[in-house]
Design an enzyme around this catalytic site. Structure first.
Site, PDB file in Angstrom:
ATOM      1  N   CYS A 267       1.055  -1.093  -0.032  1.00 28.59           N
ATOM      2  CA  CYS A 267      -0.100  -0.145  -0.561  1.00 28.59           C
ATOM      3  C   CYS A 267       1.014   1.076  -0.034  1.00 28.59           C
ATOM      4  O   CYS A 267       1.481   1.589  -0.948  1.00 28.59           O
ATOM      5  CB  CYS A 267      -0.922   0.668   1.327  1.00 28.59           C
ATOM      6  SG  CYS A 267      -2.496   0.864   0.957  1.00 28.59           S
ATOM      7  N   HIS A 268       0.624   2.234   1.203  1.00 30.71           N
ATOM      8  CA  HIS A 268       1.021   3.191   1.345  1.00 30.71           C
ATOM      9  C   HIS A 268       2.837   2.963   1.476  1.00 30.71           C
ATOM     10  O   HIS A 268       4.015   4.135   1.759  1.00 30.71           O
ATOM     11  CB  HIS A 268       1.343   4.327   1.816  1.00 30.71           C
ATOM     12  CG  HIS A 268      -0.083   5.128   1.235  1.00 30.71           C
ATOM     13  ND1 HIS A 268      -1.603   4.281   1.704  1.00 30.71           N
ATOM     14  CD2 HIS A 268      -0.724   6.536   0.734  1.00 30.71           C
ATOM     15  CE1 HIS A 268      -2.852   5.191   0.134  1.00 30.71           C
ATOM     16  NE2 HIS A 268      -2.127   6.646   0.519  1.00 30.71           N
TER      17      HIS A 268
END
Lengths: 173, 173, 173, 173, 173, 173
Positions: free
Chosen positions: C106-107
């Site tokens: 993800c991030h």
């Protein structure tokens, strides 16, 4: 920097309207004023509505109206809390009576009611408290901003863009 | 009323920093500008951080850079949302490339990274995203406000009192 | 118990994606690994997104990459917090450079950007930060899980069922 | 992919324990099973404790035990909600009585109490509901995971790393 | 003041139903009783459902059934917490066995299950826990209020207007 | 059942004090009265402080004082909302002027200020609004409950056990 050298108190208690606190706060700084956040003394940090926190620089009983060129009172339900603290009410009463600029918006008119300084003054406020303001002796008008000598009053956050120029103008003298 | 006749877009998505949205919003109105809140188009109302809601006047794909004299981008995590919408990124890219004022504060630098317009430009940002800004080709400096031709950038809400005079000055030309 | 004897760090800061933290956490335990929750040192307990709390076992500056067989970095906005702490960034950089397994989803790719270890590496990430990952020198692909030697990367919680077998496979050697 | 071809229902209602729902959910997917989230039918989306939302794939009265190889029941206070819906209770009763794997953790034992299927069975549960489980006729033991033929039970989220291997083993037959 | 001179314990733990706590609390005071809020001892302040806080006057292990003329147990999920504390369960068991009035509403029946005092008694409860109450040996009926000698039971907050007169009548003897 | 045949309105708006709403609500039902929840008409469901929801049976402009034997007004900040709706203010004014019982507690005195019915009446209120009540012409005393003919007033939730017997006594005539 039209307020260079001016010192202004902004009063704070829980449930302050965040727009009515933060816009004057940053705006006065931008204009060069020294801004002092004055709390009721009940605690050292207060929570706005909606939630943002602000730390008080000092409690009301540790300052006096003579320390400031003006006082700004934000609305929300904070004024219902502020008026429970005699030192805060006295600060407002002394500021009004000594001719300092006192600005109030929305529900902040309650503080002027409790300070007993509205007799014969022309002001506005959020319409919900109009009855209290009128019962306190004021002449209430429905305008975005009202300047009556040292008193500057507005109705809601929508009035902020005309409220702050009036505050600055009266402060700058 | 130094911005009379100017039209400025403020971009919005969820988790916008409330100070960085509302202070420019009211300040531009006070200066006489027409302010248009431009959303991503994902929905019509957005929630800030901490929570305050704002309705978008229009979605990004219904406007173009040519409609505005400038664009202001608040921080918070909103820019991480905004950059997912090509119409928002294009609005910023077009504004920068056509010489319109583009102001960004805190995490808003991410939008300029995605717009591909930072090569060789001198800017600042919240320090957490410095690596992304530098990797995008910018010269990053640690100053309260940086003006590089049509770009105005600041680091945090504490810089708002110097950010907005710079925004107004560049806009007023 | 394919990870018996292996020791794995999971990094944590506020706003960690709860699926991306808890699924790897329990999965590594199920596989027999020793799991150490490593915080930034800013405080001892962190709150996820949505809200669940986790206590860090240790702060980043009290451990080193040599203590672990691998590092797992969950997403959410936690990586934006983690990259502010040099000891956390160094832990990731050292782990990558010494050939330890480093997994990010993800991030979490932001941490690899700040660690300066993505040049020429093939990875994936949440699409919102693709520009930052590409600007950091990586080859970005849109696949559920990407294994490039010691780097394991995925895009979203939906990828967890293929992310963790990859993490376990690389860890087990 | 030891569960390739297996189909498993996970029951859901408000206040499900998020660890006890999401870990089995992703773990069964990782093992290759088809996972169906079965709600009570009261609404289509349910909120866990702490808050995460999950959409049900189907309501309990639209499926039957014959459709599945097993049923997993998470804890939290969701089982107190689930037992109010006869179709959910019947699904569990039928699954137990037809020899399908039924796994329950924490407060999920309440569903087995209401299904009337605990007489003489050896199980565990969160200690707070031990009296209800014993009053329903079960032999209660304090172990991390208990397998009694087709019943698999555990006590708390801490038991998840041993609960899921047992669930998979019994499902895989 | 029909309860002048009577002393009544109200039990409390987190997630108490606020209607079922506060209505009996004020109603017993109005009737002239001395009311003692008895907590589990786990902490000193408890939070209801929805959120209101209440401070315990004393912990369960510091009092005994002999100190009171009766015990009132509110519902919500508080009884699931209360039954984890042997001193609270003993307080209820002793009160029932020594003929003191014991009133319970909604999910509070769980406390009587754990106290082992329901064999052959006629009671009601929230319908969700009917199976547990029946398994504990009670005769369960679906009535707004049930008085069986010293036991007073009701089903939901809607029953409060008939629950409290029954509580007062049994207490007043 | 001392209020058999009596019909009482309880006014409601957002931020009603939950103790001051629910205790009178259930207490009047227990005493045999018919209770009608009267909202401002702004919406159909209102949220208390702390949060509990209540649905209004009817809006203020669909009823008149003649329909009721009495009106009860809870405090919190709800009265600041209520006074913005002329139909609600008129309901209170008409009830007072036609000799119906009107009970108000805490901040509810604001409604009587706006109804213009406090001149010469002896009442109490929460101390924070004492100035507004006095400015409206009332004689303010600091007592737990004050009965002045058809007006019953109290100060805070702590006064509920003496407030409600007074309400019932005046209603029962």
């Amino acid at each position: 920097m039209e307020l260079k050298g001016k010192k202004v108190a902004i009063l704070v208690e829980d449930m302050f309207n965040i727009y009515e606190f933060w816009y004057p706060y940053y705006r006065l700084l931008e204009a060069g004023a020294e801004v002092v956040v004055v709390g009721s003394g009940r605690k050292s940090q207060f929570t706005g509505k909606p939630a943002t926190d602000v730390k008080a620089d000092v409690a009301a009983d540790a300052v006096s109206a003579a320390d400031f060129d003006g006082v700004v009172i934000p609305g929300g339900y904070a004024p219902d809390m502020m008026r429970r603290y005699p030192a805060m009410v006295k600060l407002v009463a002394d500021a009004v009576n000594s001719g300092k600029m006192v600005a109030f918006i929305c529900h902040a008119g309650w503080m002027l009611c409790s300070a007993g300084v509205l007799k014969g003054r022309k002001v506005t406020s959020y319409f919900a408290i109009k009855d209290d303001v009128v019962n306190a002796g004021a002449q209430w008008v429905d305008e975005a901003v009202v300047i009556d000598k040292n008193l500057v009053s507005s109705r809601t956050p929508d009035d902020l863009p005309v409220f702050m120029p009036a505050v600055i103008k009266v402060l700058a003298g």
